[in-house]
Design an enzyme around this catalytic site. Structure first.
Site, PDB file in Angstrom:
ATOM      1  N   CYS A 119       0.792  -1.233   0.000  1.00 13.22           N
ATOM      2  CA  CYS A 119       0.000   0.000   0.000  1.00 13.22           C
ATOM      3  C   CYS A 119       0.825   1.283   0.000  1.00 13.22           C
ATOM      4  CB  CYS A 119      -0.930   0.022   1.213  1.00 13.22           C
ATOM      5  SG  CYS A 119      -2.052  -1.384   1.331  1.00 13.22           S
ATOM      6  N   HIS A 157      -1.028   6.626   2.095  1.00 10.46           N
ATOM      7  CA  HIS A 157      -1.261   5.593   3.102  1.00 10.46           C
ATOM      8  C   HIS A 157      -1.455   6.212   4.484  1.00 10.46           C
ATOM      9  CE1 HIS A 157      -1.010   1.574   4.895  1.00 10.46           C
ATOM     10  NE2 HIS A 157      -0.224   2.100   5.816  1.00 10.46           N
TER      11      HIS A 157
END
Length: 496
Positions: free
Chosen positions: A79, A133
């Site tokens: 991610c 993120h």
């Protein structure tokens, strides 16, 4: 000699041709809004990608209106690093964008990011949900940063980013909430009889809809995002989306064991899923019944997000914003659902690295699909060209995909680069070649080659087979010559 009638018809034809060019230019010069639908952990597990067992009518409708990319790949299958790479337009290196903990403001503090560029070009930029993120990464890139609950006062006195970290798994059942509060963990999935607005993604969707209404009223050009958590673990979704699937019809993958002749060191443990309280430890296999429940949960969360996307797109149409808004749906990386005996992401297999990518733009009326090979760093220069953004940074690693939007038959890239830990993959239209390099130098510790023309599911590593020697040598040379900067032990200087 040309008759008067012929001359007149010719003259009218020229005028018509010129008018069509001017009309086309006017359309392209009109300032376009952007709506970015940013998914987490979504592989091309959608009906529009041929996975007809999935209920995804709203994403399918978007794909039917736009251009669907069937060979799009992330540059790193985790991610934080993937989002940093896409939003800076820079590929990962040994010293940049390494894992989920990546902060753009730490790895590349002097780089002009995509939202920053939109903001400098006069766009209202709103980050809803999970875009970077980390909640507090590069907050100045945006006019507004919002995630459900994050900025509310909390009894713990925590900063917004720490408060968010303590609640994002978002359980609703009392017993799951209690476990989560005590251990910062919980079960890997949850099915509840609640409305779509009950979970975080539903709340975020309502915020996006409110933003669209405000932006319509203000007549401001916008770069608006909807960053969905689903289908990331835990697979939490309202019951009605679970009920779209018959459990007995859910099949486990048949390639649920390591590929033949795959080196053990290339197999990455599925640590992420083992964090959940109902999942066996890393040394134990996940039982088939539980694996079926996990896959069921993944499907349910895909359908849940699809329903939320339908609400957003309906509001866009209702407000008559479709005519000047580019809609992009993309995921940060793919996901393993027990393929190769692995779960989650951060592997070099295509189940981890291939992503859905759909671009729907009012500038183009030629919907369809392209098999051209593209990578996520290509999105930054594509936005620059589509929106006519000024002062874009010179050093972007990607290439604009606008030519592919114009001509779906046009050839894509010869290859793209994917990095996971110190495993580097060269993906071509036919092959996927990976080298695991030593942590401290460029020594090749292991390698794998998959021939997608004969082995689309990557069940046999053919890197050591004599008939593939030339292919291995060629792809090795590409990695070590064209991407030396990315695999080099020396840090790469920051760019502006």
């Amino acid at each position: 000699m040309m008759s008067d009638m012929a001359r007149a018809l010719c003259y009218m034809g020229v005028l018509s041709f010129v008018a069509s060019i001017l009309l086309s230019c006017d359309t392209k010069l009109e300032k376009q809004n952007v709506l970015l639908l940013y998914m987490d952990d979504l592989r091309p597990e959608l009906a529009c990608y041929g996975q007809e067992h999935i209920h995804s009518p709203n994403i399918d409708a978007l794909a039917a209106k736009g251009v669907k990319f069937t060979n799009a790949y992330c540059n790193v299958a985790v991610c934080g690093a993937s989002r940093a790479s896409m939003l800076t337009g820079l590929r990962p290196t040994r010293h940049r964008f390494r894992d989920y903990k990546t902060f753009v403001q730490d790895d590349t503090p002097n780089v002009k990011t995509l939202p920053q560029l939109f903001k400098e070009n006069g766009y209202i930029c709103i980050s809803n949900g999970k875009i970077y993120h980390h909640l507090d990464d590069r907050m100045s890139d945006w006019d507004e940063v919002w995630r459900p609950y994050a900025f509310e006062e909390n009894s713990e006195g925590l900063k917004p980013t720490d408060w968010w970290q303590s609640l994002w798994r978002d359980y609703l059942l009392p017993e799951n909430k209690a476990v989560y509060k005590q251990s910062d963990r919980g079960p890997a999935y949850e099915k509840t009889e609640v409305a779509d607005t009950a979970y975080i993604d539903g709340l975020m969707t309502q915020k996006v809809i409110r933003d669209l209404e405000k932006l319509k009223q203000s007549n401001q050009t916008f770069f608006l995002t909807a960053g969905f958590i689903s289908p990331h673990l835990p697979f939490n979704a309202p019951a009605r989306h679970w009920d779209k699937y018959v459990r007995d019809h859910i099949n486990l993958p048949t390639n649920n064991k390591p590929a033949q002749d795959e080196p053990q060191v290339l197999r990455f443990p599925s640590h992420e899923i083992r964090q959940y309280t109902d999942i066996p430890s890393i040394d134990e296999l996940i039982p088939d019944e539980q694996a079926t429940s996990l896959i069921h949960g993944y499907y349910a969360t895909v359908s849940y997000v699809d329903a939320l996307i339908g609400e957003i797109l309906n509001k866009l149409k209702e407000l008559d914003l479709e005519k000047n808004t580019i809609v992009v749906l993309v995921s940060d990386h793919g996901y393993n659902l027990q393929e190769h005996g692995q779960w989650a992401k951060w592997t070099y297999h295509s189940t981890s690295t291939q992503v859905p990518l759909i671009i729907s733009s009012p500038i183009f009326n030629n919907s369809g699909k392209t098999q051209a090979l593209v990578e996520l760093v290509d999105l930054y220069p594509t936005f620059v060209e589509l929106c006519g953004l000024e002062s874009a940074p010179e050093q972007l690693d990607g290439q604009s995909m606008v030519p592919l939007l114009n001509n779906h038959q046009k050839q894509g890239k010869d290859h793209v680069l994917i990095n996971n830990r110190t495993a580097y993959t060269i993906k071509t239209a036919r092959y996927s070649y990976t080298e695991l390099l030593h942590e401290d130098n460029d020594q090749v510790m292991a390698r794998a080659l998959y021939d997608h023309a004969n082995d689309e599911r990557e069940e046999k590593n053919v890197a050591e087979m004599h008939e593939y020697t030339n292919v291995v040598d060629s792809l090795h040379d590409i990695l070590h010559q064209e991407y030396q900067e990315n695999i080099n032990m020396s840090p790469v200087s920051d760019v502006q």
